[in-house]
Write a protein that holds these residues in place. Structure first.
Motif, PDB file in Angstrom:
ATOM      1  N   VAL A 120     -60.897  25.754  66.933  1.00  0.00           N
ATOM      2  CA  VAL A 120     -60.268  25.491  68.227  1.00  0.00           C
ATOM      3  C   VAL A 120     -60.514  26.656  69.183  1.00  0.00           C
ATOM      4  O   VAL A 120     -60.885  26.476  70.348  1.00  0.00           O
ATOM      5  N   GLY A 121     -60.324  27.868  68.688  1.00  0.00           N
ATOM      6  CA  GLY A 121     -60.609  29.035  69.516  1.00  0.00           C
ATOM      7  C   GLY A 121     -62.078  29.134  69.872  1.00  0.00           C
ATOM      8  O   GLY A 121     -62.445  29.499  70.989  1.00  0.00           O
ATOM      9  N   GLY A 122     -62.936  28.783  68.905  1.00  0.00           N
ATOM     10  CA  GLY A 122     -64.374  28.838  69.142  1.00  0.00           C
ATOM     11  C   GLY A 122     -64.864  27.832  70.156  1.00  0.00           C
ATOM     12  O   GLY A 122     -65.942  27.997  70.739  1.00  0.00           O
ATOM     13  N   ALA A 123     -64.071  26.784  70.397  1.00  0.00           N
ATOM     14  CA  ALA A 123     -64.410  25.786  71.414  1.00  0.00           C
ATOM     15  C   ALA A 123     -63.760  26.091  72.746  1.00  0.00           C
ATOM     16  O   ALA A 123     -63.992  25.381  73.726  1.00  0.00           O
ATOM     17  N   ALA A 124     -62.947  27.146  72.793  1.00  0.00           N
ATOM     18  CA  ALA A 124     -62.152  27.417  73.996  1.00  0.00           C
ATOM     19  C   ALA A 124     -62.556  28.681  74.738  1.00  0.00           C
ATOM     20  O   ALA A 124     -62.086  28.903  75.857  1.00  0.00           O
ATOM     21  N   VAL A 125     -63.409  29.520  74.147  1.00  0.00           N
ATOM     22  CA  VAL A 125     -63.645  30.838  74.754  1.00  0.00           C
ATOM     23  C   VAL A 125     -64.904  30.925  75.612  1.00  0.00           C
ATOM     24  O   VAL A 125     -64.926  31.628  76.619  1.00  0.00           O
ATOM     25  N   TRP A 126     -65.962  30.226  75.222  1.00  0.00           N
ATOM     26  CA  TRP A 126     -67.262  30.559  75.814  1.00  0.00           C
ATOM     27  C   TRP A 126     -67.380  30.173  77.271  1.00  0.00           C
ATOM     28  O   TRP A 126     -67.759  30.988  78.118  1.00  0.00           O
ATOM     29  N   MET A 127     -67.092  28.940  77.626  1.00  0.00           N
ATOM     30  CA  MET A 127     -67.226  28.553  79.030  1.00  0.00           C
ATOM     31  C   MET A 127     -66.320  29.390  79.932  1.00  0.00           C
ATOM     32  O   MET A 127     -66.785  29.942  80.938  1.00  0.00           O
ATOM     33  N   PRO A 128     -65.030  29.544  79.625  1.00  0.00           N
ATOM     34  CA  PRO A 128     -64.178  30.328  80.524  1.00  0.00           C
ATOM     35  C   PRO A 128     -64.624  31.777  80.681  1.00  0.00           C
ATOM     36  O   PRO A 128     -64.747  32.282  81.806  1.00  0.00           O
ATOM     37  N   TYR A 129     -64.856  32.453  79.560  1.00  0.00           N
ATOM     38  CA  TYR A 129     -65.179  33.873  79.649  1.00  0.00           C
ATOM     39  C   TYR A 129     -66.591  34.121  80.163  1.00  0.00           C
ATOM     40  O   TYR A 129     -66.831  35.090  80.898  1.00  0.00           O
ATOM     41  N   THR A 131     -68.146  32.235  82.275  1.00  0.00           N
ATOM     42  CA  THR A 131     -68.094  31.975  83.712  1.00  0.00           C
ATOM     43  C   THR A 131     -67.535  33.187  84.443  1.00  0.00           C
ATOM     44  O   THR A 131     -68.110  33.661  85.435  1.00  0.00           O
ATOM     45  N   ALA A 132     -66.407  33.695  83.977  1.00  0.00           N
ATOM     46  CA  ALA A 132     -65.790  34.852  84.632  1.00  0.00           C
ATOM     47  C   ALA A 132     -66.666  36.086  84.528  1.00  0.00           C
ATOM     48  O   ALA A 132     -66.916  36.778  85.534  1.00  0.00           O
ATOM     49  N   TYR A 133     -67.147  36.382  83.337  1.00  0.00           N
ATOM     50  CA  TYR A 133     -68.001  37.560  83.148  1.00  0.00           C
ATOM     51  C   TYR A 133     -69.298  37.426  83.946  1.00  0.00           C
ATOM     52  O   TYR A 133     -69.719  38.362  84.634  1.00  0.00           O
ATOM     53  N   GLY A 134     -69.936  36.263  83.866  1.00  0.00           N
ATOM     54  CA  GLY A 134     -71.236  36.096  84.498  1.00  0.00           C
ATOM     55  C   GLY A 134     -71.197  36.336  85.995  1.00  0.00           C
ATOM     56  O   GLY A 134     -72.073  37.011  86.550  1.00  0.00           O
ATOM     57  N   GLY A 156     -58.482  27.463  82.459  1.00  0.00           N
ATOM     58  CA  GLY A 156     -59.053  28.300  81.414  1.00  0.00           C
ATOM     59  C   GLY A 156     -59.892  29.426  81.988  1.00  0.00           C
ATOM     60  O   GLY A 156     -59.824  30.576  81.533  1.00  0.00           O
ATOM     61  N   VAL A 157     -60.703  29.114  83.010  1.00  0.00           N
ATOM     62  CA  VAL A 157     -61.533  30.143  83.642  1.00  0.00           C
ATOM     63  C   VAL A 157     -60.661  31.158  84.368  1.00  0.00           C
ATOM     64  O   VAL A 157     -60.902  32.370  84.300  1.00  0.00           O
ATOM     65  N   GLY A 158     -59.644  30.674  85.086  1.00  0.00           N
ATOM     66  CA  GLY A 158     -58.775  31.588  85.809  1.00  0.00           C
ATOM     67  C   GLY A 158     -58.082  32.576  84.887  1.00  0.00           C
ATOM     68  O   GLY A 158     -58.021  33.787  85.168  1.00  0.00           O
ATOM     69  N   SER A 316     -54.898  15.577  85.425  1.00  0.00           N
ATOM     70  CA  SER A 316     -53.572  15.744  86.025  1.00  0.00           C
ATOM     71  C   SER A 316     -53.352  17.135  86.594  1.00  0.00           C
ATOM     72  O   SER A 316     -52.515  17.326  87.475  1.00  0.00           O
ATOM     73  N   GLY A 317     -54.094  18.109  86.064  1.00  0.00           N
ATOM     74  CA  GLY A 317     -53.926  19.483  86.511  1.00  0.00           C
ATOM     75  C   GLY A 317     -52.672  20.151  85.987  1.00  0.00           C
ATOM     76  O   GLY A 317     -52.306  21.236  86.437  1.00  0.00           O
ATOM     77  N   ALA A 318     -52.011  19.543  85.011  1.00  0.00           N
ATOM     78  CA  ALA A 318     -50.756  20.097  84.499  1.00  0.00           C
ATOM     79  C   ALA A 318     -50.974  21.222  83.502  1.00  0.00           C
ATOM     80  O   ALA A 318     -50.038  21.954  83.175  1.00  0.00           O
ATOM     81  N   GLN A 319     -52.198  21.385  83.018  1.00  0.00           N
ATOM     82  CA  GLN A 319     -52.450  22.329  81.939  1.00  0.00           C
ATOM     83  C   GLN A 319     -52.415  23.779  82.413  1.00  0.00           C
ATOM     84  O   GLN A 319     -52.646  24.081  83.574  1.00  0.00           O
ATOM     85  N   MET A 320     -52.140  24.650  81.464  1.00  0.00           N
ATOM     86  CA  MET A 320     -52.196  26.099  81.670  1.00  0.00           C
ATOM     87  C   MET A 320     -53.131  26.637  80.596  1.00  0.00           C
ATOM     88  O   MET A 320     -52.739  26.902  79.473  1.00  0.00           O
ATOM     89  N   GLY A 321     -54.406  26.703  80.898  1.00  0.00           N
ATOM     90  CA  GLY A 321     -55.391  27.107  79.910  1.00  0.00           C
ATOM     91  C   GLY A 321     -56.283  25.955  79.515  1.00  0.00           C
ATOM     92  O   GLY A 321     -56.475  24.990  80.251  1.00  0.00           O
TER      93      GLY A 321
END
Length: 329
Positions: A120-129, A131-134, A156-158, A316-321
Motif C-alpha cells: 500500500v505504501g509502495g503504491a502511494a509514494v512515487w507519484m506524489p513525491y 511530482t513535488a521533488y521533480g 497526496g502531492v500537496g 468528491s475531493g473529500a480525501q486527505m492524502g
C-alpha cells in the motif's frame, strides 16, 4: 481480472473483466499487482478530458502500483521473479494499465520497493513525491529558507510537497478553500494555512513573507486563480502549474506582474522518463523514507471490485492524502 472501460463516462463505465495478460516482451516485466495508487489523471482519461485521448476501446487505466515481479522479458536486467517493486507513472495508459491483478509494464517504469515499505505504501509514494521533488527541487532548485505556496495542499502531492519543503529547509504555506481541512494541514506540517474563501491570497502571502513574496508557487488548480498567486511571487520566483482542477481556462498573468518572474507547466513525465532525473529522485525519496522525513499519507483503501466507488470518492475531493486500491490473490 483487469479493469477496462468501453466508452467515456463516469465511474459507472468501469468494468472488471477477464483479460489474458500474456508474457512480457523485450524490456518488459510481468507484475503481480498488490496495490494500486489512484490519481486524478485516471479520472480525466476515463472521462475524455486527459492530455491525450483514448486511442482505442476497450481501454485500460492506471500507471502507479506496487507488487512483485513474476516474469521478466528479454533484455531486462536488475530484476528477478519475487522482487518487491513499484510501478511509477512513466508510460501512456494507451499502452499499459495497472488496474489489474497482473499487468505487463515497461521495466524502465519499475523501481525496487524501498525496504520496510509495504504494498500500500509502495503504491502511494512515487507519484506524489516525484511530482513535488521533480518540480520544486530538480527543476526549480528549491533551497533552505525559500517559501513555497501549495494549492490543493490536502492532496497526496500537496502533502508530499509539504514534507519535501521541510526536507530541504523551505517553508510550506498551504492553501485550502474552506476551514474544514485547515487544522489537519497544520498537523501535516504546513507552516501557515490560507483559507481562500475568507482571505486574500496575495495579501496574506506578502504579509507572511514580510513583503518579499514566495520563491515558489506549486499550483494544482490553475484557472483564474493563477493571477493572485502570481502576484504573491517574489522577484525571480516561479509559479509551477501541474494540474487543472478548476476546469477553467488559465490566463497568463500581466507582463508587469511576470517581469522577473516565471510561470511554467510541469508534468511528472519530465522526471520519470529521464533516467538520470529518476535516479536522483529515487535517491531523494529513499533517503527521506529511511530517515522518517517522508511518511506517505493514506486516506482510504478500496478493494479492486469496488473500483467505481474508489473513483467516486476521489472525485468528491473529500480525501486527505492518497486513495489506494488493494488486490487480493
Amino acid at each position: 481480472m483487469t479493469v477496462r472501460f468501453h466508452e467515456y463516462g463516469g465511474p459507472e463505465v468501469l468494468r472488471l473483466e477477464d483479460v489474458a495478460v500474456g508474457d512480457p516482451g523485450p524490456g518488459e516485466l510481468l507484475i503481480r499487482v498488490d496495490a494500486i495508487g489512484l490519481n486524478r489523471a485516471e479520472l480525466s482519461f476515463r472521462s475524455g478530458h486527459y492530455i491525450e485521448p483514448v486511442r482505442r476501446f476497450p481501454a485500460r487505466l492506471g500507471a502507479e502500483a506496487a507488487g512483485v515481479v513474476e516474469a521478466t522479458g528479454a533484455d531486462v536486467t536488475g530484476f528477478a521473479p519475487g522482487d518487491p517493486v513499484s510501478v511509477v507513472p512513466a508510460f501512456s495508459m494507451n499502452d499499459h494499465g495497472v488496474y489489474a491483478e497482473r499487468a505487463i509494464v515497461p521495466a524502465a517504469a519499475v523501481v525496487p520497493r524501498p525496504e520496510g515499505l509495504d504494498a500500500v505504501g509502495g503504491a502511494a509514494v512515487w507519484m506524489p513525491y516525484l511530482t513535488a521533488y521533480g518540480a520544486l527541487v530538480e527543476v526549480g532548485g528549491m533551497r533552505a529558507g525559500d517559501t513555497v505556496v501549495l494549492t490543493a495542499a490536502s492532496s497526496g502531492v500537496g502533502l508530499a510537497a509539504i514534507q519535501t519543503a521541510h526536507r530541504v529547509g523551505a517553508v510550506p504555506i498551504a492553501t485550502t478553500r474552506t476551514r474544514a481541512k485547515a487544522g489537519r494541514l497544520r498537523e501535516a506540517g504546513a507552516a501557515e494555512v490560507i483559507v481562500t474563501d475568507e482571505e486574500d491570497v496575495t495579501e496574506r502571502v506578502l504579509d507572511l513573507t514580510s513583503g518579499r513574496g514566495a520563491e515558489f508557487v506549486f499550483d494544482a488548480v490553475a484557472g483564474p486563480g493563477v493571477l493572485p498567486l502570481a502576484r504573491a511571487l517574489a522577484p525571480g520566483g516561479t509559479l509551477f502549474v501541474y494540474g487543472g482542477l478548476s476546469g477553467r481556462e488559465t490566463p497568463f498573468p500581466p507582463m508587469e506582474v511576470m517581469s522577473a518572474r516565471a510561470m511554467r507547466a510541469y508534468v511528472l513525465f519530465e522526471t520519470t522518463t529521464d533516467p538520470r532525473r529518476l535516479l536522483r529522485a529515487r535517491a531523494f525519496l529513499s533517503s527521506g523514507l529511511r530517515s522518517g522525513a517522508f511518511t506517505p499519507t493514506i486516506d482510504r483503501t478500496f478493494p479492486l471490485d469496488e473500483i467505481a466507488d474508489a473513483h467516486r470518492y476521489l472525485e468528491s475531493g473529500a480525501q486527505m492524502g492518497k486513495v489506494v486500491v488493494t488486490v487480493e490473490h
